[in-house]
Design an enzyme around this catalytic site. Structure first.
Site, PDB file in Angstrom:
ATOM      1  N   LYS A  59      20.805  14.075  23.708  1.00 19.73           N
ATOM      2  CA  LYS A  59      21.929  15.435  23.872  1.00 19.73           C
ATOM      3  C   LYS A  59      22.511  15.583  25.117  1.00 19.73           C
ATOM      4  O   LYS A  59      23.779  15.588  25.080  1.00 19.73           O
ATOM      5  CB  LYS A  59      21.038  16.570  23.360  1.00 19.73           C
ATOM      6  CG  LYS A  59      20.250  16.472  22.097  1.00 19.73           C
ATOM      7  CD  LYS A  59      19.631  17.800  21.904  1.00 19.73           C
ATOM      8  CE  LYS A  59      18.414  18.104  22.769  1.00 19.73           C
ATOM      9  NZ  LYS A  59      17.313  17.226  22.630  1.00 19.73           N
TER      10      LYS A  59
ATOM     11  N   ARG B 192       5.792  19.109  23.208  1.00 18.92           N
ATOM     12  CA  ARG B 192       7.198  19.342  23.001  1.00 18.92           C
ATOM     13  C   ARG B 192       7.736  18.653  21.487  1.00 18.92           C
ATOM     14  O   ARG B 192       8.196  19.301  21.025  1.00 18.92           O
ATOM     15  CB  ARG B 192       7.926  18.639  24.065  1.00 18.92           C
ATOM     16  CG  ARG B 192       7.967  19.491  25.283  1.00 18.92           C
ATOM     17  CD  ARG B 192       8.632  18.649  26.557  1.00 18.92           C
ATOM     18  NE  ARG B 192      10.150  18.260  26.197  1.00 18.92           N
ATOM     19  CZ  ARG B 192      10.677  17.391  26.900  1.00 18.92           C
ATOM     20  NH1 ARG B 192       9.845  16.538  27.933  1.00 18.92           N
ATOM     21  NH2 ARG B 192      11.717  17.038  26.879  1.00 18.92           N
TER      22      ARG B 192
ATOM     23  N   ARG C 266      17.194  26.366  18.527  1.00 17.88           N
ATOM     24  CA  ARG C 266      15.958  25.380  18.213  1.00 17.88           C
ATOM     25  C   ARG C 266      15.053  25.978  17.292  1.00 17.88           C
ATOM     26  O   ARG C 266      13.787  25.630  17.070  1.00 17.88           O
ATOM     27  CB  ARG C 266      15.408  25.486  19.664  1.00 17.88           C
ATOM     28  CG  ARG C 266      15.224  23.980  20.110  1.00 17.88           C
ATOM     29  CD  ARG C 266      14.910  24.103  21.677  1.00 17.88           C
ATOM     30  NE  ARG C 266      14.307  23.038  21.901  1.00 17.88           N
ATOM     31  CZ  ARG C 266      14.900  22.342  23.060  1.00 17.88           C
ATOM     32  NH1 ARG C 266      16.202  22.604  23.420  1.00 17.88           N
ATOM     33  NH2 ARG C 266      14.131  21.594  23.713  1.00 17.88           N
TER      34      ARG C 266
ATOM     35  N   ARG D 172      12.130   8.750  31.911  1.00 18.80           N
ATOM     36  CA  ARG D 172      13.502   9.505  32.235  1.00 18.80           C
ATOM     37  C   ARG D 172      13.062   9.917  33.839  1.00 18.80           C
ATOM     38  O   ARG D 172      12.066  10.445  34.261  1.00 18.80           O
ATOM     39  CB  ARG D 172      13.794  10.669  31.438  1.00 18.80           C
ATOM     40  CG  ARG D 172      14.761  11.604  32.111  1.00 18.80           C
ATOM     41  CD  ARG D 172      15.481  12.649  31.119  1.00 18.80           C
ATOM     42  NE  ARG D 172      14.176  13.535  30.563  1.00 18.80           N
ATOM     43  CZ  ARG D 172      14.545  14.231  29.650  1.00 18.80           C
ATOM     44  NH1 ARG D 172      15.677  14.427  29.039  1.00 18.80           N
ATOM     45  NH2 ARG D 172      13.671  15.000  29.009  1.00 18.80           N
TER      46      ARG D 172
ATOM     47  N   ARG E  88      10.945  15.067  35.561  1.00 14.97           N
ATOM     48  CA  ARG E  88      10.722  16.496  35.044  1.00 14.97           C
ATOM     49  C   ARG E  88       9.075  16.557  34.765  1.00 14.97           C
ATOM     50  O   ARG E  88       8.539  15.813  34.348  1.00 14.97           O
ATOM     51  CB  ARG E  88      11.550  16.584  33.946  1.00 14.97           C
ATOM     52  CG  ARG E  88      12.757  17.136  34.128  1.00 14.97           C
ATOM     53  CD  ARG E  88      13.754  17.146  32.973  1.00 14.97           C
ATOM     54  NE  ARG E  88      13.261  17.856  31.600  1.00 14.97           N
ATOM     55  CZ  ARG E  88      13.933  18.027  30.653  1.00 14.97           C
ATOM     56  NH1 ARG E  88      15.080  17.700  30.612  1.00 14.97           N
ATOM     57  NH2 ARG E  88      13.452  18.634  29.483  1.00 14.97           N
TER      58      ARG E  88
HETATM   59  P1  AP5 Z   1      18.666  12.925  27.367  1.00 16.14           P
HETATM   60  O1  AP5 Z   1      20.080  12.646  27.193  1.00 16.14           O
HETATM   61  O2  AP5 Z   1      18.178  13.264  28.829  1.00 16.14           O
HETATM   62  O3  AP5 Z   1      17.953  13.221  26.059  1.00 16.14           O
HETATM   63  P2  AP5 Z   1      17.826  14.856  25.630  1.00 16.14           P
HETATM   64  O4  AP5 Z   1      18.136  14.810  24.151  1.00 16.14           O
HETATM   65  O5  AP5 Z   1      18.778  15.675  26.242  1.00 16.14           O
HETATM   66  O6  AP5 Z   1      16.374  15.415  25.958  1.00 16.14           O
HETATM   67  P3  AP5 Z   1      15.737  16.514  26.498  1.00 16.14           P
HETATM   68  O7  AP5 Z   1      14.285  16.105  27.037  1.00 16.14           O
HETATM   69  O8  AP5 Z   1      16.499  17.040  27.720  1.00 16.14           O
HETATM   70  O9  AP5 Z   1      15.867  17.702  25.517  1.00 16.14           O
HETATM   71  P4  AP5 Z   1      14.764  18.676  25.391  1.00 16.14           P
HETATM   72  O10 AP5 Z   1      15.557  19.199  24.004  1.00 16.14           O
HETATM   73  O11 AP5 Z   1      13.342  18.338  25.347  1.00 16.14           O
HETATM   74  O12 AP5 Z   1      15.038  19.384  26.781  1.00 16.14           O
HETATM   75  P5  AP5 Z   1      15.794  20.612  27.080  1.00 16.14           P
HETATM   76  O13 AP5 Z   1      16.326  20.490  28.558  1.00 16.14           O
HETATM   77  O14 AP5 Z   1      16.950  21.083  26.283  1.00 16.14           O
HETATM   78  O15 AP5 Z   1      17.862  11.162  27.407  1.00 16.14           O
HETATM   79  C1  AP5 Z   1      16.326  10.996  27.395  1.00 16.14           C
HETATM   80  C2  AP5 Z   1      16.382   9.672  28.302  1.00 16.14           C
HETATM   81  O16 AP5 Z   1      16.790   8.583  27.373  1.00 16.14           O
HETATM   82  C3  AP5 Z   1      17.107   9.570  29.637  1.00 16.14           C
HETATM   83  O17 AP5 Z   1      16.149   8.678  30.339  1.00 16.14           O
HETATM   84  C4  AP5 Z   1      18.226   8.767  29.112  1.00 16.14           C
HETATM   85  O18 AP5 Z   1      18.699   7.929  30.236  1.00 16.14           O
HETATM   86  C5  AP5 Z   1      17.915   8.055  28.037  1.00 16.14           C
HETATM   87  N1  AP5 Z   1      18.837   7.691  27.021  1.00 16.14           N
HETATM   88  C6  AP5 Z   1      19.629   8.429  26.621  1.00 16.14           C
HETATM   89  N2  AP5 Z   1      20.529   7.730  25.345  1.00 16.14           N
HETATM   90  C7  AP5 Z   1      19.820   6.482  25.390  1.00 16.14           C
HETATM   91  C8  AP5 Z   1      20.378   5.564  24.648  1.00 16.14           C
HETATM   92  N3  AP5 Z   1      21.336   5.516  23.544  1.00 16.14           N
HETATM   93  N4  AP5 Z   1      19.571   4.471  24.673  1.00 16.14           N
HETATM   94  C9  AP5 Z   1      18.686   4.427  25.793  1.00 16.14           C
HETATM   95  N5  AP5 Z   1      18.361   5.137  26.571  1.00 16.14           N
HETATM   96  C10 AP5 Z   1      18.974   6.477  26.507  1.00 16.14           C
HETATM   97  O19 AP5 Z   1      14.671  21.797  27.111  1.00 16.14           O
HETATM   98  C11 AP5 Z   1      13.498  21.850  28.102  1.00 16.14           C
HETATM   99  C12 AP5 Z   1      12.723  23.144  27.747  1.00 16.14           C
HETATM  100  O20 AP5 Z   1      13.424  24.324  27.775  1.00 16.14           O
HETATM  101  C13 AP5 Z   1      12.034  23.229  26.467  1.00 16.14           C
HETATM  102  O21 AP5 Z   1      10.915  22.488  26.227  1.00 16.14           O
HETATM  103  C14 AP5 Z   1      11.628  24.507  26.272  1.00 16.14           C
HETATM  104  O22 AP5 Z   1      10.712  25.251  26.813  1.00 16.14           O
HETATM  105  C15 AP5 Z   1      13.035  25.290  26.750  1.00 16.14           C
HETATM  106  N6  AP5 Z   1      14.155  25.617  25.902  1.00 16.14           N
HETATM  107  C16 AP5 Z   1      15.286  25.093  26.098  1.00 16.14           C
HETATM  108  N7  AP5 Z   1      16.181  25.414  24.882  1.00 16.14           N
HETATM  109  C17 AP5 Z   1      15.460  26.135  24.168  1.00 16.14           C
HETATM  110  C18 AP5 Z   1      15.597  26.986  23.253  1.00 16.14           C
HETATM  111  N8  AP5 Z   1      16.777  26.821  22.570  1.00 16.14           N
HETATM  112  N9  AP5 Z   1      14.654  27.947  22.546  1.00 16.14           N
HETATM  113  C19 AP5 Z   1      13.359  28.148  23.208  1.00 16.14           C
HETATM  114  N10 AP5 Z   1      13.138  27.180  24.436  1.00 16.14           N
HETATM  115  C20 AP5 Z   1      14.202  26.319  24.760  1.00 16.14           C
END
Ligand code: AP5
Length: 212
Positions: free
Chosen positions: A13, A170, A87, A126, A159
């Site tokens: 994402k 997660r 979410r 990552r 991270r």
């Molecule tokens: P990346 O693009 O970073 O993936 P992502 O989907 O953004 O993953 P996140 O871990 O950031 O999502 P998340 O939903 O768990 O965390 P968030 O920060 O929102 O890619 C991941 C890796 O893969 C990278 O190394 C990249 O280079 C690689 N990659 C990407 N595309 C690729 C491809 N095509 N091929 C190969 N490799 C690839 O949330 C963190 C925390 O915040 C949550 O756990 C929660 O505690 C809180 N939080 C956030 N939003 C909410 C909400 N709405 N409600 C409640 N709590 C929330």
């Protein structure tokens, strides 16, 4: 067009949002990034969110919804991508009300589909820049100089919630609370499933092919 990018942790994402921001000048609203920024600045919001984020748990709905409400208020007509929100089903319902109040709408809900085994290797490998947030991967996208950001020279680290014990929590949170949001949007229409594997440019093209 406004967009929801939906998918499990590690689905790409953030990576795809960065491309949409760069090439289509959209505004990314990443709730995860907003929490990490607040945690770094040690604001009241950051202090409340920290215990949940570091443990891989979802931050309570009322905190997240209030934060998104404030961001939507300041958009000034720019097209946006919701990354990591909603979410939970209550968040999806609250979003519908927030959008209605502002006469805004979502044009597409894009589900990024990636097999679980690949999610695990993406998350554990990552690395992120502490200064500008650029995202790397130790194997598929390493920084040119280990530990140093190619973009801004900042420090590149893992991270806290990308440790294996927290990744597991997660993914459980995703299965229990977030996966049902998919059905919510399927029933509402305008959702599309995209293969999130392969080259990031190929994934980007698939998203663009949906009229984004
Ligand atoms: P990346 O693009 O970073 O993936 P992502 O989907 O953004 O993953 P996140 O871990 O950031 O999502 P998340 O939903 O768990 O965390 P968030 O920060 O929102 O890619 C991941 C890796 O893969 C990278 O190394 C990249 O280079 C690689 N990659 C990407 N595309 C690729 C491809 N095509 N091929 C190969 N490799 C690839 O949330 C963190 C925390 O915040 C949550 O756990 C929660 O505690 C809180 N939080 C956030 N939003 C909410 C909400 N709405 N409600 C409640 N709590 C929330």
């Amino acid at each position: 067009m406004n967009l929801i990018l939906f998918g499990p942790p590690g689905a790409g994402k953030g990576t795809q949002s960065a491309l949409l921001v760069e090439r289509l000048k959209m505004r990314q609203i990443s709730t995860g990034d907003l929490f990490r920024e607040a945690m770094n600045k040690q604001t009241a919001l950051g202090k409340r969110a920290k215990e949940f984020v570091d443990a891989g748990k979802l931050v309570p709905d009322e905190i997240v919804i209030g934060m998104v409400d404030e961001v939507l208020e300041k958009l000034n007509g720019q097209s946006f991508i919701l990354d990591g929100f909603p979410r939970t089903v209550p968040q999806a319902e609250a979003l519908a009300a927030l959008l209605l109040r502002r006469s805004l709408s979502i044009g597409r809900v894009v589900f990024l589909e990636v097999p679980r085994v690949e999610l695990l290797s993406r998350l554990s490998g990552r690395r992120v820049c502490t200064k500008c947030g650029a995202v790397y991967h130790v194997e598929s996208k390493p920084a040119k100089i280990q530990g140093v950001c190619d973009v801004c020279g900042g420090e590149v680290v893992q991270r806290k919630d990308d440790r294996e014990s927290v990744i597991r929590i997660r993914l459980e949170e995703y299965d229990q609370s977030t996966a049902p949001v998919k059905d919510f949007y399927k029933k509402a229409g305008r959702s599309v499933e995209i293969d999130g594997t392969g080259d990031t440019e190929a994934v980007f093209s698939r998203i663009r092919s949906q009229g984004v």
